[in-house]
Scaffold this motif. Structure first.
Motif, short mmCIF file in Angstrom:
data_model
loop_
_atom_site.label_atom_id
_atom_site.label_comp_id
_atom_site.label_asym_id
_atom_site.label_seq_id
_atom_site.Cartn_x
_atom_site.Cartn_y
_atom_site.Cartn_z
N PRO A 22 -37.60 -41.39 57.51
CA PRO A 22 -37.47 -41.35 58.97
C PRO A 22 -37.63 -42.74 59.58
O PRO A 22 -38.13 -43.68 58.95
N HIS A 23 -37.23 -42.87 60.82
CA HIS A 23 -37.30 -44.15 61.52
C HIS A 23 -38.75 -44.55 61.76
O HIS A 23 -39.55 -43.76 62.27
N GLY A 24 -39.11 -45.77 61.39
CA GLY A 24 -40.46 -46.27 61.57
C GLY A 24 -41.45 -45.71 60.56
O GLY A 24 -42.64 -45.61 60.86
N TRP A 25 -40.97 -45.41 59.34
CA TRP A 25 -41.88 -44.83 58.33
C TRP A 25 -42.91 -45.85 57.86
O TRP A 25 -44.01 -45.49 57.47
N TRP A 26 -42.56 -47.16 57.85
CA TRP A 26 -43.51 -48.17 57.37
C TRP A 26 -44.71 -48.31 58.31
O TRP A 26 -45.82 -48.58 57.87
N LYS A 27 -44.47 -48.06 59.62
CA LYS A 27 -45.59 -48.10 60.55
C LYS A 27 -46.55 -46.95 60.29
O LYS A 27 -47.78 -47.11 60.33
N ASP B 150 -46.99 -45.43 57.43
CA ASP B 150 -47.70 -45.69 56.19
C ASP B 150 -48.85 -46.67 56.41
O ASP B 150 -49.94 -46.53 55.84
N ALA B 151 -48.60 -47.67 57.25
CA ALA B 151 -49.66 -48.64 57.53
C ALA B 151 -50.83 -47.96 58.23
O ALA B 151 -52.00 -48.20 57.92
N LYS B 152 -50.52 -47.08 59.20
CA LYS B 152 -51.59 -46.37 59.90
C LYS B 152 -52.35 -45.46 58.95
O LYS B 152 -53.58 -45.39 58.98
N SER B 153 -51.61 -44.73 58.09
CA SER B 153 -52.28 -43.84 57.15
C SER B 153 -53.15 -44.62 56.17
O SER B 153 -54.24 -44.19 55.80
#
Length: 217
Positions: free
Chosen positions: A152-157, A159-162
């Motif tokens: 999905p769009h913005g998945w790296w953000k 992951d960083a939050k998680s």
């Protein structure tokens, strides 16, 4: 004395030969002394008219005399004017009049009208490209990319939050474990000494609050 002289060539009379040799030697030395050099090494001749330019000095004196005479005449005129009112009236009520003033005004009006017409055409011109249409097309492209993308769009953000949340949970768990160990050690001391720990109720409340916060997150 003449007998001690030894000539180079044999001679019958040494006295005469000595006089003749001395005479020849003196003539030779005189010729050597008076001999002129083949190369002229003397300094070049200097000319006074090259160093002292009398004509230039004369012209400079005449120029200074002319300036002095003009200054004296001007000073006499100024002093006469200061003593009297003078013979001429220096008032000048002439109004400046331009011969091509009307033509320049007409040219200025023409240029102003042309500039206004150009500005009106520019302001009334509709744009060839619509930014609203571009924005709509970009949003459609983003939707297409989201539909065909594996993530999905913005998945790296996310992951960083998680990752940050997991690190916080780990730290909280380690702090809880250390607190439990301290509690166990305190209970053991209490059982041995017969005294209750003072901060037991506070630690339980903090643990409950941390568990609630993790559930909310």
């Amino acid at each position: 004395m003449h007998r001690a002289y030894q000539p180079i060539l044999p001679s019958h009379n040494k006295l005469l030969q000595q006089k003749w040799d001395e005479t020849y030697y003196n003539e030779h030395r005189k010729k050597v002394k008076d001999a002129a050099p083949m190369v002229d090494t003397k300094a070049p001749q200097t000319y006074m008219h090259l160093h002292l330019k009398l004509k230039k000095l004369q012209l400079e004196e005449e120029r200074l005399a002319t300036i002095e005479r003009d200054n004296r005449i001007l000073l006499e005129k100024m002093s006469y004017t200061m003593r009297t009112r003078g013979r001429l009236d220096n008032k000048n009520n002439y109004e400046y009049k331009s011969l091509n003033r009307e033509k320049r005004q007409r040219e200025l009006l023409r240029v102003t009208r042309e500039n206004q017409a150009i500005l009106q055409r520019i302001t009334m011109r509709q744009p060839e490209y619509s930014y609203l249409k571009w924005q709509q097309e970009w949003e459609e492209n983003l939707a297409f990319m989201d539909s065909i993308s594996a993530y999905p769009h913005g998945w790296w953000k996310k992951d960083a939050k998680s990752g940050k949340q997991s690190s916080k949970q780990k730290s909280s768990r380690s702090s809880k474990a250390s607190a439990r160990k301290d509690d166990d050690a305190g209970e053991e001391k209490h059982e041995d000494g017969g005294e209750k720990p003072k901060d037991e109720a506070k630690d339980d409340e903090q643990e409950q609050k941390e568990v609630e916060q993790q559930q909310v997150e």
